[in-house]
Design an enzyme around this catalytic site. Sequence first.
Site, PDB file in Angstrom:
ATOM      1  N   PHE A  62      -3.913   1.890  -5.006  1.00  0.00           N
ATOM      2  CA  PHE A  62      -3.658   2.603  -6.253  1.00  0.00           C
ATOM      3  C   PHE A  62      -2.960   3.939  -6.011  1.00  0.00           C
ATOM      4  O   PHE A  62      -2.170   4.388  -6.856  1.00  0.00           O
ATOM      5  CB  PHE A  62      -4.966   2.792  -7.019  1.00  0.00           C
ATOM      6  CG  PHE A  62      -5.442   1.526  -7.665  1.00  0.00           C
ATOM      7  CD1 PHE A  62      -4.918   1.123  -8.878  1.00  0.00           C
ATOM      8  CD2 PHE A  62      -6.377   0.723  -7.050  1.00  0.00           C
ATOM      9  CE1 PHE A  62      -5.331  -0.041  -9.479  1.00  0.00           C
ATOM     10  CE2 PHE A  62      -6.793  -0.453  -7.637  1.00  0.00           C
ATOM     11  CZ  PHE A  62      -6.273  -0.853  -8.856  1.00  0.00           C
ATOM     12  N   HIS A  63      -3.237   4.579  -4.891  1.00  0.00           N
ATOM     13  CA  HIS A  63      -2.470   5.784  -4.565  1.00  0.00           C
ATOM     14  C   HIS A  63      -0.982   5.448  -4.415  1.00  0.00           C
ATOM     15  O   HIS A  63      -0.110   6.182  -4.902  1.00  0.00           O
ATOM     16  CB  HIS A  63      -2.996   6.415  -3.274  1.00  0.00           C
ATOM     17  CG  HIS A  63      -4.149   7.334  -3.471  1.00  0.00           C
ATOM     18  ND1 HIS A  63      -5.440   6.890  -3.668  1.00  0.00           N
ATOM     19  CD2 HIS A  63      -4.222   8.687  -3.525  1.00  0.00           C
ATOM     20  CE1 HIS A  63      -6.253   7.929  -3.821  1.00  0.00           C
ATOM     21  NE2 HIS A  63      -5.539   9.027  -3.746  1.00  0.00           N
TER      22      HIS A  63
END
Length: 438
Positions: free
Chosen positions: A364-365
């Site tokens: 997700f980063h």
Amino acid sequence: MSSHGLQVSFFLVQPHQQRPVCNAEMETCDYASQAYLQLMGPALGLLLTLLSWSASILAAFIVEKLASHRLLSNTMTLLLNFLLGTANLLLPCLWVWTSPSHPVLNMMYLFQSVIIWLKLISYSHANKDLRILHGRTRKMDLSSSSNSVPRSGLNSRDELTVEVQDDKPGVFNEKLQAIFSEVKDLQPPFVMYPQNLSLGNLLFFMVAPTLCYQLNYPRSQSVRGRYVVWIVMRMCFVAALMLFSVEQYIKPTLEMSLLPMQHMDVLSITERLLRLSIPNTYVWLWGFYLYFHLWLNFLAEITRFGDRQFYKDWWNARTIDRYWRTWNLPVHNWITRHLYYPLLRKGTPKGLAVLLCFAFSAVFHELIISLPFRHISLHAFFGMLAQVPLIFLTKLIDRRFDNSFAGNATFWCLFCVVGQPMGIIMYYFDIWKFNSKA
């Protein structure tokens, strides 16, 4: 003012014209259409954004409502939640990848879409447990359960289920209300299952500054209007400081780092990295203060949300492990509740469970940082995975020296002096190179 600005202004101040007149130059129509797109583009994007989020929330509510009335089996409910979760994650990613909007706007949209996705997963998981527990308590008899099931063969969840069985309607809810009444800061009337399945309850959870769903939350007495205004004023001031620092210090340093990165001049790159570390640390701290202290407290105040511990003293962290457990409590609580502990209950070794949690966060980063620029470089992904060996390294340093300053200095150097500035320089260079080729 340029001729372009004059023609756009001319178009804006004449709303009575049905259509722009195309003269021989054929440029007035182009400028008018560009101005129209500039006006309608953000409005249309905002409308589509709100519609997509509303559709996701409404679909999740309908699924849980049907499941509570036993119109959907557990398998069908799980399948629908999986499909909804996949759509809620993939569609915003596809939209951001193809959207011509500014990367900052795309990043904000994707960031909020991921938050809604995490909230809806927590909503479905919590209601699944409540639905199963509620069904068992209605079907099973306390005396028959305690006689037929030996205590030694029960796990903790089964013991809770057997202990709260009732042979009369409403006894289970009465016992839960008695438990809630003993919890500090919870105010009656208490929300119970399935009465919690309402749009108002779900919308409150969507706005509340938490990622973990539960039946009842601590609530404050009232909304303090002056405090809300004071928070908004501080948010504006901090945002202005961040923009000034980025434009005045960070952006020029990044532009000066392009040539050394092209020639792999290690000495010059190191100089740019050190020059970037101080303003980047300030901007990062201001960003943390803006979001975790001001924005989340703003949401908590307008929703009367009582639990306002969004972070702990991560700045005193002696290890990377303690930093990740204290700097972002909403995400930490979500990962431990919906990912880490379920993995442990499935028999996953603790070390592998930690690695999987960081891999989940790494994905997700990378999505939130890379997709808005339409370029996947995997710097954030591998940077997050690198936190796992750094956890063991900083723990080793902390045990070796047993000194709070040594551990804390190691954390700040690894994270702020080297890690973040290097990641920013690498991303800036990769995006610049990608755009140059395009």
